[in-house]
Design a protein around this motif. Structure first.
Motif, mmCIF file in Angstrom:
data_model
loop_
_atom_site.group_PDB
_atom_site.id
_atom_site.type_symbol
_atom_site.label_atom_id
_atom_site.label_comp_id
_atom_site.label_asym_id
_atom_site.label_seq_id
_atom_site.Cartn_x
_atom_site.Cartn_y
_atom_site.Cartn_z
ATOM 1 N N UNK A 196 -3.749 10.247 -5.571
ATOM 2 C CA UNK A 196 -3.846 8.902 -4.976
ATOM 3 C C UNK A 196 -4.143 9.008 -3.487
ATOM 4 N N UNK A 197 -3.483 9.949 -2.815
ATOM 5 C CA UNK A 197 -3.698 10.133 -1.378
ATOM 6 C C UNK A 197 -5.139 10.533 -1.088
ATOM 7 N N UNK A 198 -5.657 11.464 -1.869
ATOM 8 C CA UNK A 198 -7.044 11.896 -1.662
ATOM 9 C C UNK A 198 -8.022 10.753 -1.930
ATOM 10 N N UNK A 199 -7.710 9.915 -2.913
ATOM 11 C CA UNK A 199 -8.588 8.792 -3.230
ATOM 12 C C UNK A 199 -8.618 7.787 -2.085
ATOM 13 N N UNK A 200 -7.454 7.502 -1.503
ATOM 14 C CA UNK A 200 -7.384 6.505 -0.440
ATOM 15 C C UNK A 200 -7.965 7.008 0.875
ATOM 16 N N UNK A 201 -7.692 8.267 1.204
ATOM 17 C CA UNK A 201 -8.034 8.766 2.538
ATOM 18 C C UNK A 201 -9.283 9.655 2.541
ATOM 19 N N UNK A 202 -9.800 9.992 1.383
ATOM 20 C CA UNK A 202 -11.014 10.791 1.329
ATOM 21 C C UNK A 202 -10.820 12.202 1.841
ATOM 22 N N UNK A 203 -9.619 12.735 1.725
ATOM 23 C CA UNK A 203 -9.317 14.083 2.214
ATOM 24 C C UNK A 203 -7.939 14.121 2.826
ATOM 25 N N UNK A 204 -7.695 15.158 3.627
ATOM 26 C CA UNK A 204 -6.407 15.259 4.311
ATOM 27 C C UNK A 204 -6.282 14.144 5.345
ATOM 28 N N UNK A 205 -5.069 13.651 5.508
ATOM 29 C CA UNK A 205 -4.829 12.562 6.455
ATOM 30 C C UNK A 205 -5.212 12.995 7.870
ATOM 31 N N UNK A 206 -5.816 12.150 8.706
ATOM 32 C CA UNK A 206 -6.184 10.761 8.383
ATOM 33 C C UNK A 206 -7.535 10.624 7.697
ATOM 34 N N UNK A 207 -8.289 11.710 7.549
ATOM 35 C CA UNK A 207 -9.591 11.613 6.898
ATOM 36 C C UNK A 207 -10.568 10.799 7.724
ATOM 37 N N UNK A 208 -11.678 10.443 7.105
ATOM 38 C CA UNK A 208 -12.689 9.660 7.809
ATOM 39 C C UNK A 208 -13.075 8.394 7.052
ATOM 40 N N UNK A 209 -12.378 8.128 5.953
ATOM 41 C CA UNK A 209 -12.813 7.032 5.096
ATOM 42 C C UNK A 209 -11.771 5.937 4.900
ATOM 43 N N UNK A 210 -10.549 6.149 5.373
ATOM 44 C CA UNK A 210 -9.510 5.226 4.942
ATOM 45 C C UNK A 210 -9.716 3.806 5.493
ATOM 46 N N UNK A 211 -10.274 3.652 6.694
ATOM 47 C CA UNK A 211 -10.512 2.308 7.218
ATOM 48 C C UNK A 211 -11.538 1.579 6.353
ATOM 49 N N UNK A 212 -12.630 2.253 6.017
ATOM 50 C CA UNK A 212 -13.652 1.625 5.174
ATOM 51 C C UNK A 212 -13.097 1.270 3.801
ATOM 52 N N UNK A 213 -12.258 2.157 3.254
ATOM 53 C CA UNK A 213 -11.702 1.894 1.926
ATOM 54 C C UNK A 213 -10.655 0.783 1.977
ATOM 55 N N UNK A 214 -9.804 0.806 3.002
ATOM 56 C CA UNK A 214 -8.842 -0.273 3.167
ATOM 57 C C UNK A 214 -9.556 -1.604 3.393
ATOM 58 N N UNK A 215 -10.678 -1.543 4.109
ATOM 59 C CA UNK A 215 -11.440 -2.763 4.389
ATOM 60 C C UNK A 215 -11.949 -3.390 3.092
ATOM 61 N N UNK A 216 -12.493 -2.576 2.205
ATOM 62 C CA UNK A 216 -12.978 -3.091 0.919
ATOM 63 C C UNK A 216 -11.829 -3.660 0.094
ATOM 64 N N UNK A 217 -10.712 -2.951 0.110
ATOM 65 C CA UNK A 217 -9.550 -3.436 -0.627
ATOM 66 C C UNK A 217 -9.043 -4.750 -0.034
ATOM 67 N N UNK A 218 -9.059 -4.827 1.311
ATOM 68 C CA UNK A 218 -8.476 -5.976 2.007
ATOM 69 C C UNK A 218 -9.322 -7.232 1.880
ATOM 70 N N UNK A 219 -10.636 -7.116 1.930
ATOM 71 C CA UNK A 219 -11.462 -8.324 1.931
ATOM 72 C C UNK A 219 -12.074 -8.645 0.572
ATOM 73 N N UNK A 220 -12.048 -7.706 -0.371
ATOM 74 C CA UNK A 220 -12.683 -7.941 -1.668
ATOM 75 C C UNK A 220 -11.710 -7.857 -2.830
#
Length: 548
Positions: A200-224
């Motif tokens: 689950x962590x790898x899916x959300x963050x796209x790698x080890x924390x903080x990764x480079x994708x979590x803002x984009x992924x949270x954004x999709x989750x948050x607005x869609x």
């Protein structure tokens, strides 16, 4: 000047054509059935009580969140690409930060009205969840969740839970130091889940924390994702409210087969429209004078830093409080470590949230009640249910104290260790005390109602009898008040019957039936409800055979 009047052109049959607007309406009605739908629902009756406005506050706050959120999406950049800041906010000049943080600063200082819209969005989210919480408690304490509204209760519960996670993903988007600390906390909680936590962590963050994708992924989750699900649940929730008709408080003329109140059009819609602008105005005023989430004072997120006094929004404080006060227990076997210090609070958090969702089905099973209920209970007439609700709220707010243990310690000069032990103990003891006290208060109020029914209302007038005794004059209650105080149904506790049948053979009673009978006695047995006054008791008092 000509006095001739023009007439609509006639069709081939010689009949005059209807106005264009009417023809469009007829065309739409032939395909959508608008007239019939409007006729059936626009005059639907809604009762009038201040507590019903709590749900409206939640609804209107959600609309405000959507409107302001659309505006913010026009300027926010959901990217973790590093940039160097060269905007108008001098203290941040030359600092490296993510595009997400830089665009949030731009919204705050460069977009016209951007900071106000940001504040309205955040305050509306807090008020939405607070209104949802209080609205759910109103529904719970009055028994509005009973048949046929169990599914609608579950929809409302899911809206509250999804609102919590939507709020969390929302305040995580700016990538500031406070939100980054919260995301790091959440990532640690996810990793504590056995087997699937790392995935689950790898899916959300796209790698080890903080990764480079979590803002984009949270954004999709948050607005869609989450708002889409919430919007669907909200529409279903409102459809069921209309379909089942609105509940109402007990009173003269009110039954399970009618609704006493105002029609949807024009009265209720006019009041609701005015109330929407009132809610919007109050949120705008709060947002204009009370700063919330000043990300420029915190700085961009860096994994090697943490801000002091870091607190989540109130609705997530309960979960964080459980983690803060839990001892750091671990179990290590076969090269795998299970972090109980985080996993156990996570399970408790889910359990505490799930209990209210399943409660309607538990109470229905205990009572065996299959009737439809459209008349609300007075909380005092359901002391066990009311006690359980207060116990749940107590547990929630004790956990919230744990979530702010550092602020309690610094502001009131207390030991943080003492606060942690207080939360550990009273998280289990506090709800029990709250249940007992609340139940005793409800029973006391029932006794008071019974006394008022039998003896009337105290007037404060003292009268001296011929033989010298002083008594207080009581004024009989009106028939309306008598009905309100005595209309509630009192259940009888479930009886298992004799242990042996007519042939003397011991009956085999299922374990679940024994549990059900025990719970039923706990709800409706002796010392769990005060018997309503009987007609004979009332007549004896009112015919002059009582003491006054």
């Amino acid at each position: 000047m000509s006095t001739a009047t023009t007439t609509p052109p006639a069709d081939q049959a010689g009949q005059r054509k209807a106005p264009a607007g009417e023809r469009v309406a007829d065309w739409a009605d032939g395909r959508l059935g608008i007239y019939g739908l409007a006729k059936a629902n626009m005059r639907k009756i809604f009762p009038d009580h201040w507590s019903f406005m709590l749900g409206e506050v939640a609804l209107f706050s959600f609309i405000i969140i959507i409107l302001t959120g659309v505006y913010l999406t026009l300027f926010f950049q959901p990217s973790m690409t590093e940039v160097v800041y060269h905007g108008p906010y001098e203290p941040m000049q030359g600092i490296r930060m993510s595009e997400a943080y830089a665009s949030t600063l731009k919204i705050s200082f460069e977009v016209r009205g951007g900071l106000l819209v940001r504040q309205i969005h955040h305050w509306a989210a807090l008020i939405f969840l607070a209104a949802m919480f209080v609205h759910m408690m109103r529904v719970f304490f009055t028994g509005a969740f009973r048949k046929p509204r169990e599914i609608n209760w579950v929809f409302g519960f899911l809206l509250f839970v999804l609102g919590m996670f939507t709020g969390f993903t929302g305040y995580s988007l700016p990538d500031d130091l406070l939100s980054g600390t919260g995301v790091r906390f959440t990532q640690g909680a996810i990793l504590s889940v056995p087997i699937v936590g790392t995935y689950i962590s790898m899916f959300l963050f796209g790698g080890e924390f903080p990764g480079h994708d979590f803002v984009a992924r949270f954004y999709s989750i948050h607005i869609l994702l989450l708002p889409g699900i919430m919007l669907g649940l909200l529409v279903a929730h409102l459809i069921l409210v209309v379909f089942h008709k609105h509940t109402q408080y007990p009173g003269p003329g009110k039954t399970n087969k009618n609704v006493v109140g105002m029609p949807l059009l024009p009265v209720y819609m006019a009041k609701a429209g005015g109330f929407f602008f009132l809610v919007f105005g109050i949120i705008a005023i709060i947002s204009a004078i009370a700063t919330i989430n000043p990300i420029w004072a915190l700085g961009p997120y860096r994994p090697d830093q943490v801000s002091t006094g870091a607190q989540p929004d109130w609705y997530m404080g309960f979960a964080e409080g459980l983690v803060r006060v839990m001892p750091g227990w671990e179990i290590s076997h076969w090269g795998y470590t299970l972090n109980l210090g985080v996993f156990i609070p996570l399970v408790l958090f889910g359990l505490v949230l799930t209990l209210p969702a399943v409660y309607p089905f538990i109470e229905s099973w205990i009572t065996g009640d299959k009737r439809e209920h459209h008349i609300l209970d007075r909380p005092r007439n359901a002391p066990t249910r009311t006690g359980l609700g207060v116990a749940w709220i107590t547990a929630y707010f004790i956990g919230l104290v744990g979530g702010g243990n550092d602020l309690w310690a610094t502001h009131f000069h207390l030991s943080i260790n003492a606060i942690s032990w207080f939360v550990r103990i009273f998280f289990f003891v506090g709800p029990v005390i709250a249940f007992i006290v609340t139940k005793r208060i409800c029973l006391g109020l029932q006794r008071r109602d019974k006394e008022k029914v039998l003896h009337g209302r105290e007037t404060g007038i003292i009268k001296r009898l011929p033989h010298g005794e002083f008594v207080e004059v009581h004024e009989p209650l009106s028939q309306d008040k008598l009905h309100t105080l005595t209309q509630h149904h009192q259940y009888k506790p479930l009886e298992l019957g004799p242990e042996v049948d007519e042939n003397g053979v011991k009956r085999k009673i299922p374990v679940l039936e024994k549990v059900r009978a025990k719970l039923s006695k706990g709800y409706y047995g002796e010392n769990n409800q005060i018997a309503k006054p009987t007609v004979e008791e009332y007549k004896e008092i009112t015919e002059g055979h009582g003491h006054h």
